[in-house]
Design a protein around this motif. Structure first.
Motif, short mmCIF file in Angstrom:
data_model
loop_
_atom_site.label_atom_id
_atom_site.label_comp_id
_atom_site.label_asym_id
_atom_site.label_seq_id
_atom_site.Cartn_x
_atom_site.Cartn_y
_atom_site.Cartn_z
N GLN A 1 -4.22 10.04 5.19
CA GLN A 1 -3.80 8.66 4.99
C GLN A 1 -4.63 7.78 5.92
O GLN A 1 -4.77 8.05 7.09
CB GLN A 1 -2.32 8.50 5.32
CG GLN A 1 -1.40 9.04 4.27
CD GLN A 1 -1.29 8.13 3.05
OE1 GLN A 1 -2.27 7.82 2.40
NE2 GLN A 1 -0.09 7.70 2.76
N GLY A 2 -5.16 6.77 5.38
CA GLY A 2 -5.92 5.80 6.14
C GLY A 2 -5.98 4.55 5.31
O GLY A 2 -5.02 4.21 4.61
N ARG A 3 -7.09 3.88 5.38
CA ARG A 3 -7.25 2.70 4.54
C ARG A 3 -7.16 3.09 3.08
O ARG A 3 -6.58 2.39 2.26
CB ARG A 3 -8.58 2.04 4.85
CG ARG A 3 -8.79 0.78 4.10
CD ARG A 3 -10.01 0.05 4.58
NE ARG A 3 -10.22 -1.11 3.72
CZ ARG A 3 -11.35 -1.73 3.61
NH1 ARG A 3 -12.39 -1.33 4.33
NH2 ARG A 3 -11.48 -2.76 2.82
N PHE A 4 -7.74 4.24 2.76
CA PHE A 4 -7.67 4.79 1.41
C PHE A 4 -7.11 6.20 1.48
O PHE A 4 -7.35 6.92 2.45
CB PHE A 4 -9.06 4.83 0.75
CG PHE A 4 -9.70 3.49 0.62
CD1 PHE A 4 -9.29 2.61 -0.36
CD2 PHE A 4 -10.70 3.09 1.48
CE1 PHE A 4 -9.86 1.36 -0.49
CE2 PHE A 4 -11.29 1.85 1.37
CZ PHE A 4 -10.87 0.98 0.39
N GLU A 5 -6.40 6.59 0.46
CA GLU A 5 -5.86 7.94 0.39
C GLU A 5 -6.99 8.91 0.03
O GLU A 5 -7.80 8.62 -0.84
CB GLU A 5 -4.76 7.98 -0.68
CG GLU A 5 -4.00 9.25 -0.75
CD GLU A 5 -2.88 9.17 -1.76
OE1 GLU A 5 -1.89 9.88 -1.57
OE2 GLU A 5 -2.99 8.41 -2.73
N ALA A 6 -7.03 10.05 0.71
CA ALA A 6 -8.09 11.03 0.47
C ALA A 6 -7.51 12.43 0.55
O ALA A 6 -6.48 12.66 1.17
CB ALA A 6 -9.21 10.86 1.50
N PHE A 7 -8.19 13.37 -0.11
CA PHE A 7 -7.74 14.76 -0.15
C PHE A 7 -8.91 15.71 0.09
O PHE A 7 -10.06 15.39 -0.20
CB PHE A 7 -7.13 15.10 -1.51
CG PHE A 7 -5.84 14.40 -1.80
CD1 PHE A 7 -4.65 14.95 -1.39
CD2 PHE A 7 -5.82 13.19 -2.47
CE1 PHE A 7 -3.44 14.30 -1.65
CE2 PHE A 7 -4.64 12.54 -2.74
CZ PHE A 7 -3.44 13.11 -2.33
#
Length: 101
Positions: free
Chosen positions: A64-70
């Motif tokens: 979780q940050g500015r944009f969600e990433a995996f």
């Protein structure tokens, strides 16, 4: 239990080298990792939910940050390697049932 779309997402993430700390933006992942038959049939919101469910089950790491990433977790890499080894969907699901016992 995995569905075909789950297997396709895991395999694509493995091919794109999105493992461990190498996260990929969720929008980018879904743009090129989702098979066309799923892209046309399901809205992107459902596919994002699928990614989040796989993260909760331990196959993806969620950032979780500015944009969600995996990215793929260790368990996700094991599944990807089984796919590359030619395991069928049923065989993968059976192995996961045994793992969770």
């Amino acid at each position: 239990m995995f569905a075909l779309v789950d297997i396709a997402l895991i395999e694509c993430m493995y091919d794109e080298d999105r493992i461990g700390k190498h996260h990929g933006n969720v929008e980018r992942i879904l743009r090129f990792c989702t098979p066309k038959e799923y892209r046309n049939r399901y809205p992107m919101g459902k596919l994002k939910k699928r990614l989040r469910q796989l993260a909760v089950r331990g196959y993806f790491l969620r950032k979780q940050g500015r944009f969600e990433a995996f990215s793929l977790s260790k368990r996700g890499v094991v599944i990807a390697e089984r796919i590359k080894a030619g395991w069928t969907l049923d065989r993968i699901n059976d192995a996961e049932k045994e793992f969770h016992r």
